[in-house]
Write a protein that holds these residues in place. Sequence first.
Motif, PDB file in Angstrom:
ATOM      1  N   PHE A  17     -14.222  -5.447  -7.599  1.00 16.24           N
ATOM      2  CA  PHE A  17     -14.805  -6.146  -8.870  1.00 16.24           C
ATOM      3  C   PHE A  17     -15.972  -7.129  -8.542  1.00 16.24           C
ATOM      4  O   PHE A  17     -16.188  -7.841  -9.290  1.00 16.24           O
ATOM      5  N   SER A  18     -15.869  -7.750  -7.169  1.00 16.06           N
ATOM      6  CA  SER A  18     -16.681  -8.908  -6.911  1.00 16.06           C
ATOM      7  C   SER A  18     -17.724  -8.978  -7.228  1.00 16.06           C
ATOM      8  O   SER A  18     -18.417 -10.156  -7.479  1.00 16.06           O
ATOM      9  N   LYS A  19     -18.607  -7.921  -7.590  1.00 14.14           N
ATOM     10  CA  LYS A  19     -20.048  -7.941  -7.942  1.00 14.14           C
ATOM     11  C   LYS A  19     -20.315  -7.683  -9.307  1.00 14.14           C
ATOM     12  O   LYS A  19     -21.275  -7.690  -9.749  1.00 14.14           O
ATOM     13  N   ASP A  20     -19.126  -7.510  -9.941  1.00 11.44           N
ATOM     14  CA  ASP A  20     -19.407  -7.032 -11.409  1.00 11.44           C
ATOM     15  C   ASP A  20     -19.421  -8.443 -12.307  1.00 11.44           C
ATOM     16  O   ASP A  20     -18.781  -9.171 -12.038  1.00 11.44           O
ATOM     17  N   PRO A  21     -20.497  -8.270 -12.988  1.00 12.59           N
ATOM     18  CA  PRO A  21     -20.693  -9.545 -14.120  1.00 12.59           C
ATOM     19  C   PRO A  21     -19.641  -9.681 -14.889  1.00 12.59           C
ATOM     20  O   PRO A  21     -19.263 -10.911 -15.206  1.00 12.59           O
ATOM     21  N   ASP A  22     -18.760  -8.736 -15.563  1.00 13.11           N
ATOM     22  CA  ASP A  22     -17.782  -9.160 -16.241  1.00 13.11           C
ATOM     23  C   ASP A  22     -16.653  -9.765 -15.507  1.00 13.11           C
ATOM     24  O   ASP A  22     -15.961 -10.604 -16.038  1.00 13.11           O
ATOM     25  N   PHE A  23     -16.596  -9.308 -14.265  1.00 11.67           N
ATOM     26  CA  PHE A  23     -15.880 -10.247 -13.312  1.00 11.67           C
ATOM     27  C   PHE A  23     -15.930 -11.575 -13.162  1.00 11.67           C
ATOM     28  O   PHE A  23     -15.158 -12.529 -13.366  1.00 11.67           O
ATOM     29  N   HIS A  24     -17.254 -12.040 -13.151  1.00  9.26           N
ATOM     30  CA  HIS A  24     -17.622 -13.450 -13.095  1.00  9.26           C
ATOM     31  C   HIS A  24     -17.342 -14.096 -14.526  1.00  9.26           C
ATOM     32  O   HIS A  24     -16.830 -15.326 -14.578  1.00  9.26           O
ATOM     33  N   VAL A  25     -17.429 -13.465 -15.633  1.00 10.52           N
ATOM     34  CA  VAL A  25     -16.930 -13.847 -16.879  1.00 10.52           C
ATOM     35  C   VAL A  25     -15.561 -14.177 -16.787  1.00 10.52           C
ATOM     36  O   VAL A  25     -15.147 -15.593 -17.535  1.00 10.52           O
ATOM     37  N   LEU A  26     -14.707 -13.350 -16.353  1.00 10.93           N
ATOM     38  CA  LEU A  26     -13.326 -13.501 -16.296  1.00 10.93           C
ATOM     39  C   LEU A  26     -12.800 -14.771 -15.368  1.00 10.93           C
ATOM     40  O   LEU A  26     -12.060 -15.523 -15.747  1.00 10.93           O
TER      41      LEU A  26
ATOM     42  N   ILE B  50     -14.003 -11.916 -25.205  1.00  7.40           N
ATOM     43  CA  ILE B  50     -14.931 -12.065 -24.218  1.00  7.40           C
ATOM     44  C   ILE B  50     -14.565 -11.482 -23.104  1.00  7.40           C
ATOM     45  O   ILE B  50     -15.517 -11.196 -22.239  1.00  7.40           O
ATOM     46  N   LEU B  51     -13.472 -10.848 -22.784  1.00  2.63           N
ATOM     47  CA  LEU B  51     -12.965 -10.230 -21.509  1.00  2.63           C
ATOM     48  C   LEU B  51     -12.820  -8.877 -21.658  1.00  2.63           C
ATOM     49  O   LEU B  51     -12.425  -8.048 -21.047  1.00  2.63           O
ATOM     50  N   THR B  52     -13.558  -8.390 -23.003  1.00  7.51           N
ATOM     51  CA  THR B  52     -13.372  -6.882 -23.246  1.00  7.51           C
ATOM     52  C   THR B  52     -13.841  -6.018 -22.339  1.00  7.51           C
ATOM     53  O   THR B  52     -13.379  -5.148 -21.884  1.00  7.51           O
ATOM     54  N   GLY B  53     -15.099  -6.315 -21.607  1.00  8.07           N
ATOM     55  CA  GLY B  53     -15.860  -5.393 -20.630  1.00  8.07           C
ATOM     56  C   GLY B  53     -14.942  -5.431 -19.374  1.00  8.07           C
ATOM     57  O   GLY B  53     -14.735  -4.291 -18.866  1.00  8.07           O
ATOM     58  N   MET B  54     -14.302  -6.551 -18.856  1.00 11.51           N
ATOM     59  CA  MET B  54     -13.473  -6.362 -17.622  1.00 11.51           C
ATOM     60  C   MET B  54     -12.146  -5.781 -18.149  1.00 11.51           C
ATOM     61  O   MET B  54     -11.818  -4.978 -17.239  1.00 11.51           O
ATOM     62  N   ARG B  55     -11.679  -5.847 -19.302  1.00  4.54           N
ATOM     63  CA  ARG B  55     -10.346  -5.047 -19.593  1.00  4.54           C
ATOM     64  C   ARG B  55     -10.751  -3.628 -19.555  1.00  4.54           C
ATOM     65  O   ARG B  55      -9.858  -3.004 -19.094  1.00  4.54           O
ATOM     66  N   GLN B  56     -11.842  -3.467 -20.029  1.00  2.46           N
ATOM     67  CA  GLN B  56     -12.054  -1.857 -20.097  1.00  2.46           C
ATOM     68  C   GLN B  56     -12.338  -1.199 -18.672  1.00  2.46           C
ATOM     69  O   GLN B  56     -11.897  -0.020 -18.417  1.00  2.46           O
TER      70      GLN B  56
END
Length: 178
Positions: A16-25, A58-64
């Motif tokens: 997930f290193s390049k995922d924008p939701d990962f950076h929010v996390l 705010i972590l909904t995207g990463m959770r999904q």
Amino acid sequence: MNEYVLFPTIVREYDFSKDPDFHVLADFVSKQKTEPHRLVGWAESSYGVGRSLFSNFILTGMRQKIQAAVDDYVAELGIAPVKLTNSWFNKLGQQQRVEVHRHELSVVSGALYVHADPTSAGLKLFSPLAQLRMYEKTINHNSINANFIEMACRTGQLILFPSWLEHGTDIKIGRAHV
């Protein structure tokens, strides 16, 4: 000749290193309260602080995305679907480690590395068969006869494995937030 590889276990790795939701996390975790926890050698953990990490909206995207990885994993195992219900993070500094443990009353466990220095201790997964081997002398180390496997950790890496699989880390010089 017939060959059967019996009773293997599957460990899956996702990036997930390049995922924008990962950076929010990662940003969210850097601002969260932690407290010392014995399982991580009195390093920092959010385990006893309160709500499950991914209960924050705010972590909904990463959770999904993690749930989708879990869905993929259990489909490969051929077991009933499971839902992500509990999550926390640990912050390990130099000379700290996670004690060997397993997650009782759970089906799938995982480690998502929010930050990992190149020198961080990897995730060590222990074979449940080690105690049953009585006098084997290994001449070719492989995933079938190993008593443990250490997986190097990288920022953004999610490792999923069965919750009955004992795991932990050795002490290394780097830091990791899981």
